[in-house]
Design a protein around this motif. Structure first.
Motif, short mmCIF file in Angstrom:
data_model
loop_
_atom_site.label_atom_id
_atom_site.label_comp_id
_atom_site.label_asym_id
_atom_site.label_seq_id
_atom_site.Cartn_x
_atom_site.Cartn_y
_atom_site.Cartn_z
N VAL A 69 52.82 -45.45 45.70
CA VAL A 69 53.51 -46.33 44.99
C VAL A 69 54.91 -46.47 45.42
CG1 VAL A 69 54.54 -46.26 42.51
CG2 VAL A 69 52.27 -45.44 43.02
N CYS A 70 55.41 -47.84 45.42
CA CYS A 70 56.61 -48.01 46.17
C CYS A 70 57.74 -48.65 44.92
CB CYS A 70 56.35 -49.01 47.13
SG CYS A 70 55.36 -48.83 48.46
N MET A 71 58.86 -48.41 45.33
CA MET A 71 59.96 -48.75 44.43
C MET A 71 60.21 -50.18 44.80
SD MET A 71 62.57 -45.38 45.16
CE MET A 71 63.78 -46.17 44.31
N GLY A 72 60.15 -50.97 43.76
CA GLY A 72 60.59 -52.45 44.04
C GLY A 72 58.94 -53.18 43.83
N ALA A 102 63.77 -41.91 50.44
CA ALA A 102 64.11 -42.99 49.27
C ALA A 102 65.41 -43.03 49.07
CB ALA A 102 63.31 -42.75 47.93
N GLY A 103 66.47 -42.22 49.37
CA GLY A 103 67.74 -42.02 49.27
C GLY A 103 68.14 -41.62 47.93
N ARG A 104 69.15 -41.79 47.38
CA ARG A 104 69.78 -41.57 46.16
C ARG A 104 68.63 -42.02 44.86
NH1 ARG A 104 75.75 -40.46 44.67
NH2 ARG A 104 74.87 -39.53 43.04
N SER A 105 67.73 -41.47 44.25
CA SER A 105 66.84 -42.05 43.46
C SER A 105 67.57 -42.82 42.23
CB SER A 105 65.84 -41.20 42.95
OG SER A 105 64.96 -41.77 42.26
N ARG A 142 55.66 -43.41 55.14
CA ARG A 142 57.02 -43.17 54.21
C ARG A 142 58.05 -43.62 55.22
NH1 ARG A 142 57.01 -36.62 53.98
NH2 ARG A 142 59.05 -36.92 52.69
N VAL A 143 58.40 -43.55 56.36
CA VAL A 143 59.15 -44.34 57.25
C VAL A 143 58.84 -45.66 57.17
CG1 VAL A 143 60.07 -44.36 59.70
CG2 VAL A 143 59.65 -42.13 58.86
N HIS A 144 57.97 -46.23 57.50
CA HIS A 144 57.64 -47.73 57.59
C HIS A 144 57.95 -48.42 56.15
CE1 HIS A 144 54.97 -47.92 61.56
NE2 HIS A 144 56.35 -48.00 61.73
N LEU A 145 57.52 -48.18 55.13
CA LEU A 145 57.86 -48.63 53.78
C LEU A 145 59.17 -48.55 53.44
CD1 LEU A 145 54.60 -47.86 51.69
CD2 LEU A 145 55.06 -49.72 53.37
N SER A 146 59.68 -47.22 53.71
CA SER A 146 61.29 -47.48 53.57
C SER A 146 62.13 -48.42 54.38
CB SER A 146 61.64 -45.95 53.88
OG SER A 146 63.11 -45.92 53.43
N HIS A 147 61.71 -48.55 55.85
CA HIS A 147 61.97 -49.48 56.44
C HIS A 147 62.09 -50.91 56.25
CE1 HIS A 147 63.31 -51.05 60.75
NE2 HIS A 147 62.27 -51.72 60.61
N ILE A 148 61.14 -51.21 55.43
CA ILE A 148 61.00 -52.63 54.98
C ILE A 148 61.67 -53.01 53.59
CG2 ILE A 148 58.85 -53.12 56.51
CD1 ILE A 148 57.12 -52.95 53.98
N GLY A 149 62.14 -51.72 53.15
CA GLY A 149 62.84 -51.92 51.60
C GLY A 149 62.04 -51.43 50.32
#
Length: 329
Positions: free
Chosen positions: A176-179, A258-261, A241-248
């Motif tokens: 489950v991704c943010m956005g 995920a940075g500051r949630s 985790r790295v790849h999906l964060s990399h594309i936003g």
């Protein structure tokens, strides 16, 4: 516990993208089951060689070399058999498939010396004491749930390791991704250790890192989030985790990437409460396929989402039905 005379014999080919790095740095990445100090000791005593020759820890490698580890496990590297509860979904004379829960570490390390999957495997299957790493050929992060395969003998371990190397072992994850994603795609971006934060990985600059490829497709769009199915070509540490964060689109609950949630605007109270209580990355290894080491039969397994993951999806679906989408799609 493993016998003091247990030996290790493993071979790794140095990827060309790891060229121009120190021997001990490359070895630490390729033989990640062992501590840096232990690897440096093996280099110094000649147990770990490059193309059959001894090298110094600081010597630079160019890529393409064959690293051979031929060593004996010392007493401090013994692992205890412990009654750790394991959900075994399949077993035969050659392989074991388990469904790992969240919160369970796979391999003992500095922060978790016991109570791991490996300790539980040794307790339930004592013969694994004679197999390197108790037959573990791949890992899941502590808070990632789902399927793992374990080899019960050396030929099976060799076969499974080869399948991981040649990318013929199929592994699919739900996340489950943010956005809100507009569609699926492929992330082809090398991964290396983060230059400043040693517990993190990161997409590396061009020409650096290890090749890493993740395929992803949209399974369900919610009001502020997306359920995606990811298929791995490679198996780098924290890859999805790295790849999906990399594309936003970082994973819900990911403490590292995920940075500051920040809660999305207009989120329902039910989703807000669920997100606040979901204190791990929303990632589940739900599907595994491989060629059986002995029979050469193609086999596959699929396991349901854990309860907390299912609840997360249910409240997001309820929010979508009640309020509609957050975007036009």
């Amino acid at each position: 516990m493993t016998d003091a005379s247990d030996s290790i014999k493993e071979t790794q080919i140095v990827p060309f993208e790891m060229g121009n790095k120190r021997f001990d740095q490359v070895a630490a990445e390729l033989f990640s089951d062992y501590s840096r100090s232990r690897i440096q000791g093996w280099i110094k005593d000649g147990s770990l060689t490059v193309n059959g020759q001894t090298k110094k820890t600081k010597d630079k490698l160019v890529g393409g070399e064959t690293l051979l580890l031929d060593a004996v496990l010392q007493a401090e590297e013994r692992w205890e058999a412990e009654p750790v509860e394991l959900d075994v979904v399949y077993q035969d004379d050659d392989i074991i498939v388990i469904n790992k829960p969240a919160g369970l570490v796979v391999h003992p390390g500095a922060g978790t010396p016991s109570g791991t999957v490996l300790n539980g495997l040794l307790y339930r299957f004592p013969e694994l004491a004679s197999v390197p790493r108790a037959g573990i050929v791949h890992r899941l992060d502590k808070d990632t749930t789902g399927l793992m395969v374990v080899a019960r003998n050396l030929p099976a371990q060799t076969s499974l390791s080869a399948q991981l190397q040649d990318r013929s072992m199929g592994r699919e994850y739900l996340a489950v991704c943010m956005g809100i994603m507009t569609g699926g795609g492929v992330v082809d971006a090398p991964i290396d250790r983060h230059p400043k934060h040693r517990t993190k990985m990161a997409v590396a600059p061009e020409g650096m890192g290890r090749d890493s490829v993740t395929h992803y497709r949209v399974e369900q769009r919610f009001r502020n989030h997306t359920l995606v199915r990811c298929k791995l070509e490679t198996g780098r540490t924290h890859q999805i985790r790295v790849h999906l964060s990399h594309i936003g689109y970082p994973l819900v609950g990911d403490p590292l990437y995920a940075g500051r949630s920040r809660l999305p605007k207009g989120v329902s109270p039910e989703v807000m409460e669920c997100l606040k209580g979901f204190r791990r990355q929303a990632l589940h290894a739900g599907y595994l396929e491989l060629i059986h080491p002995a029979t050469q039969e193609m086999m596959d397994w699929e396991v349901d989402l854990p309860e907390d993951f299912q609840q997360l999806l249910e409240v997001m679906q309820d929010e979508l039905e009640l309020f509609g989408s957050g975007d036009d799609f």
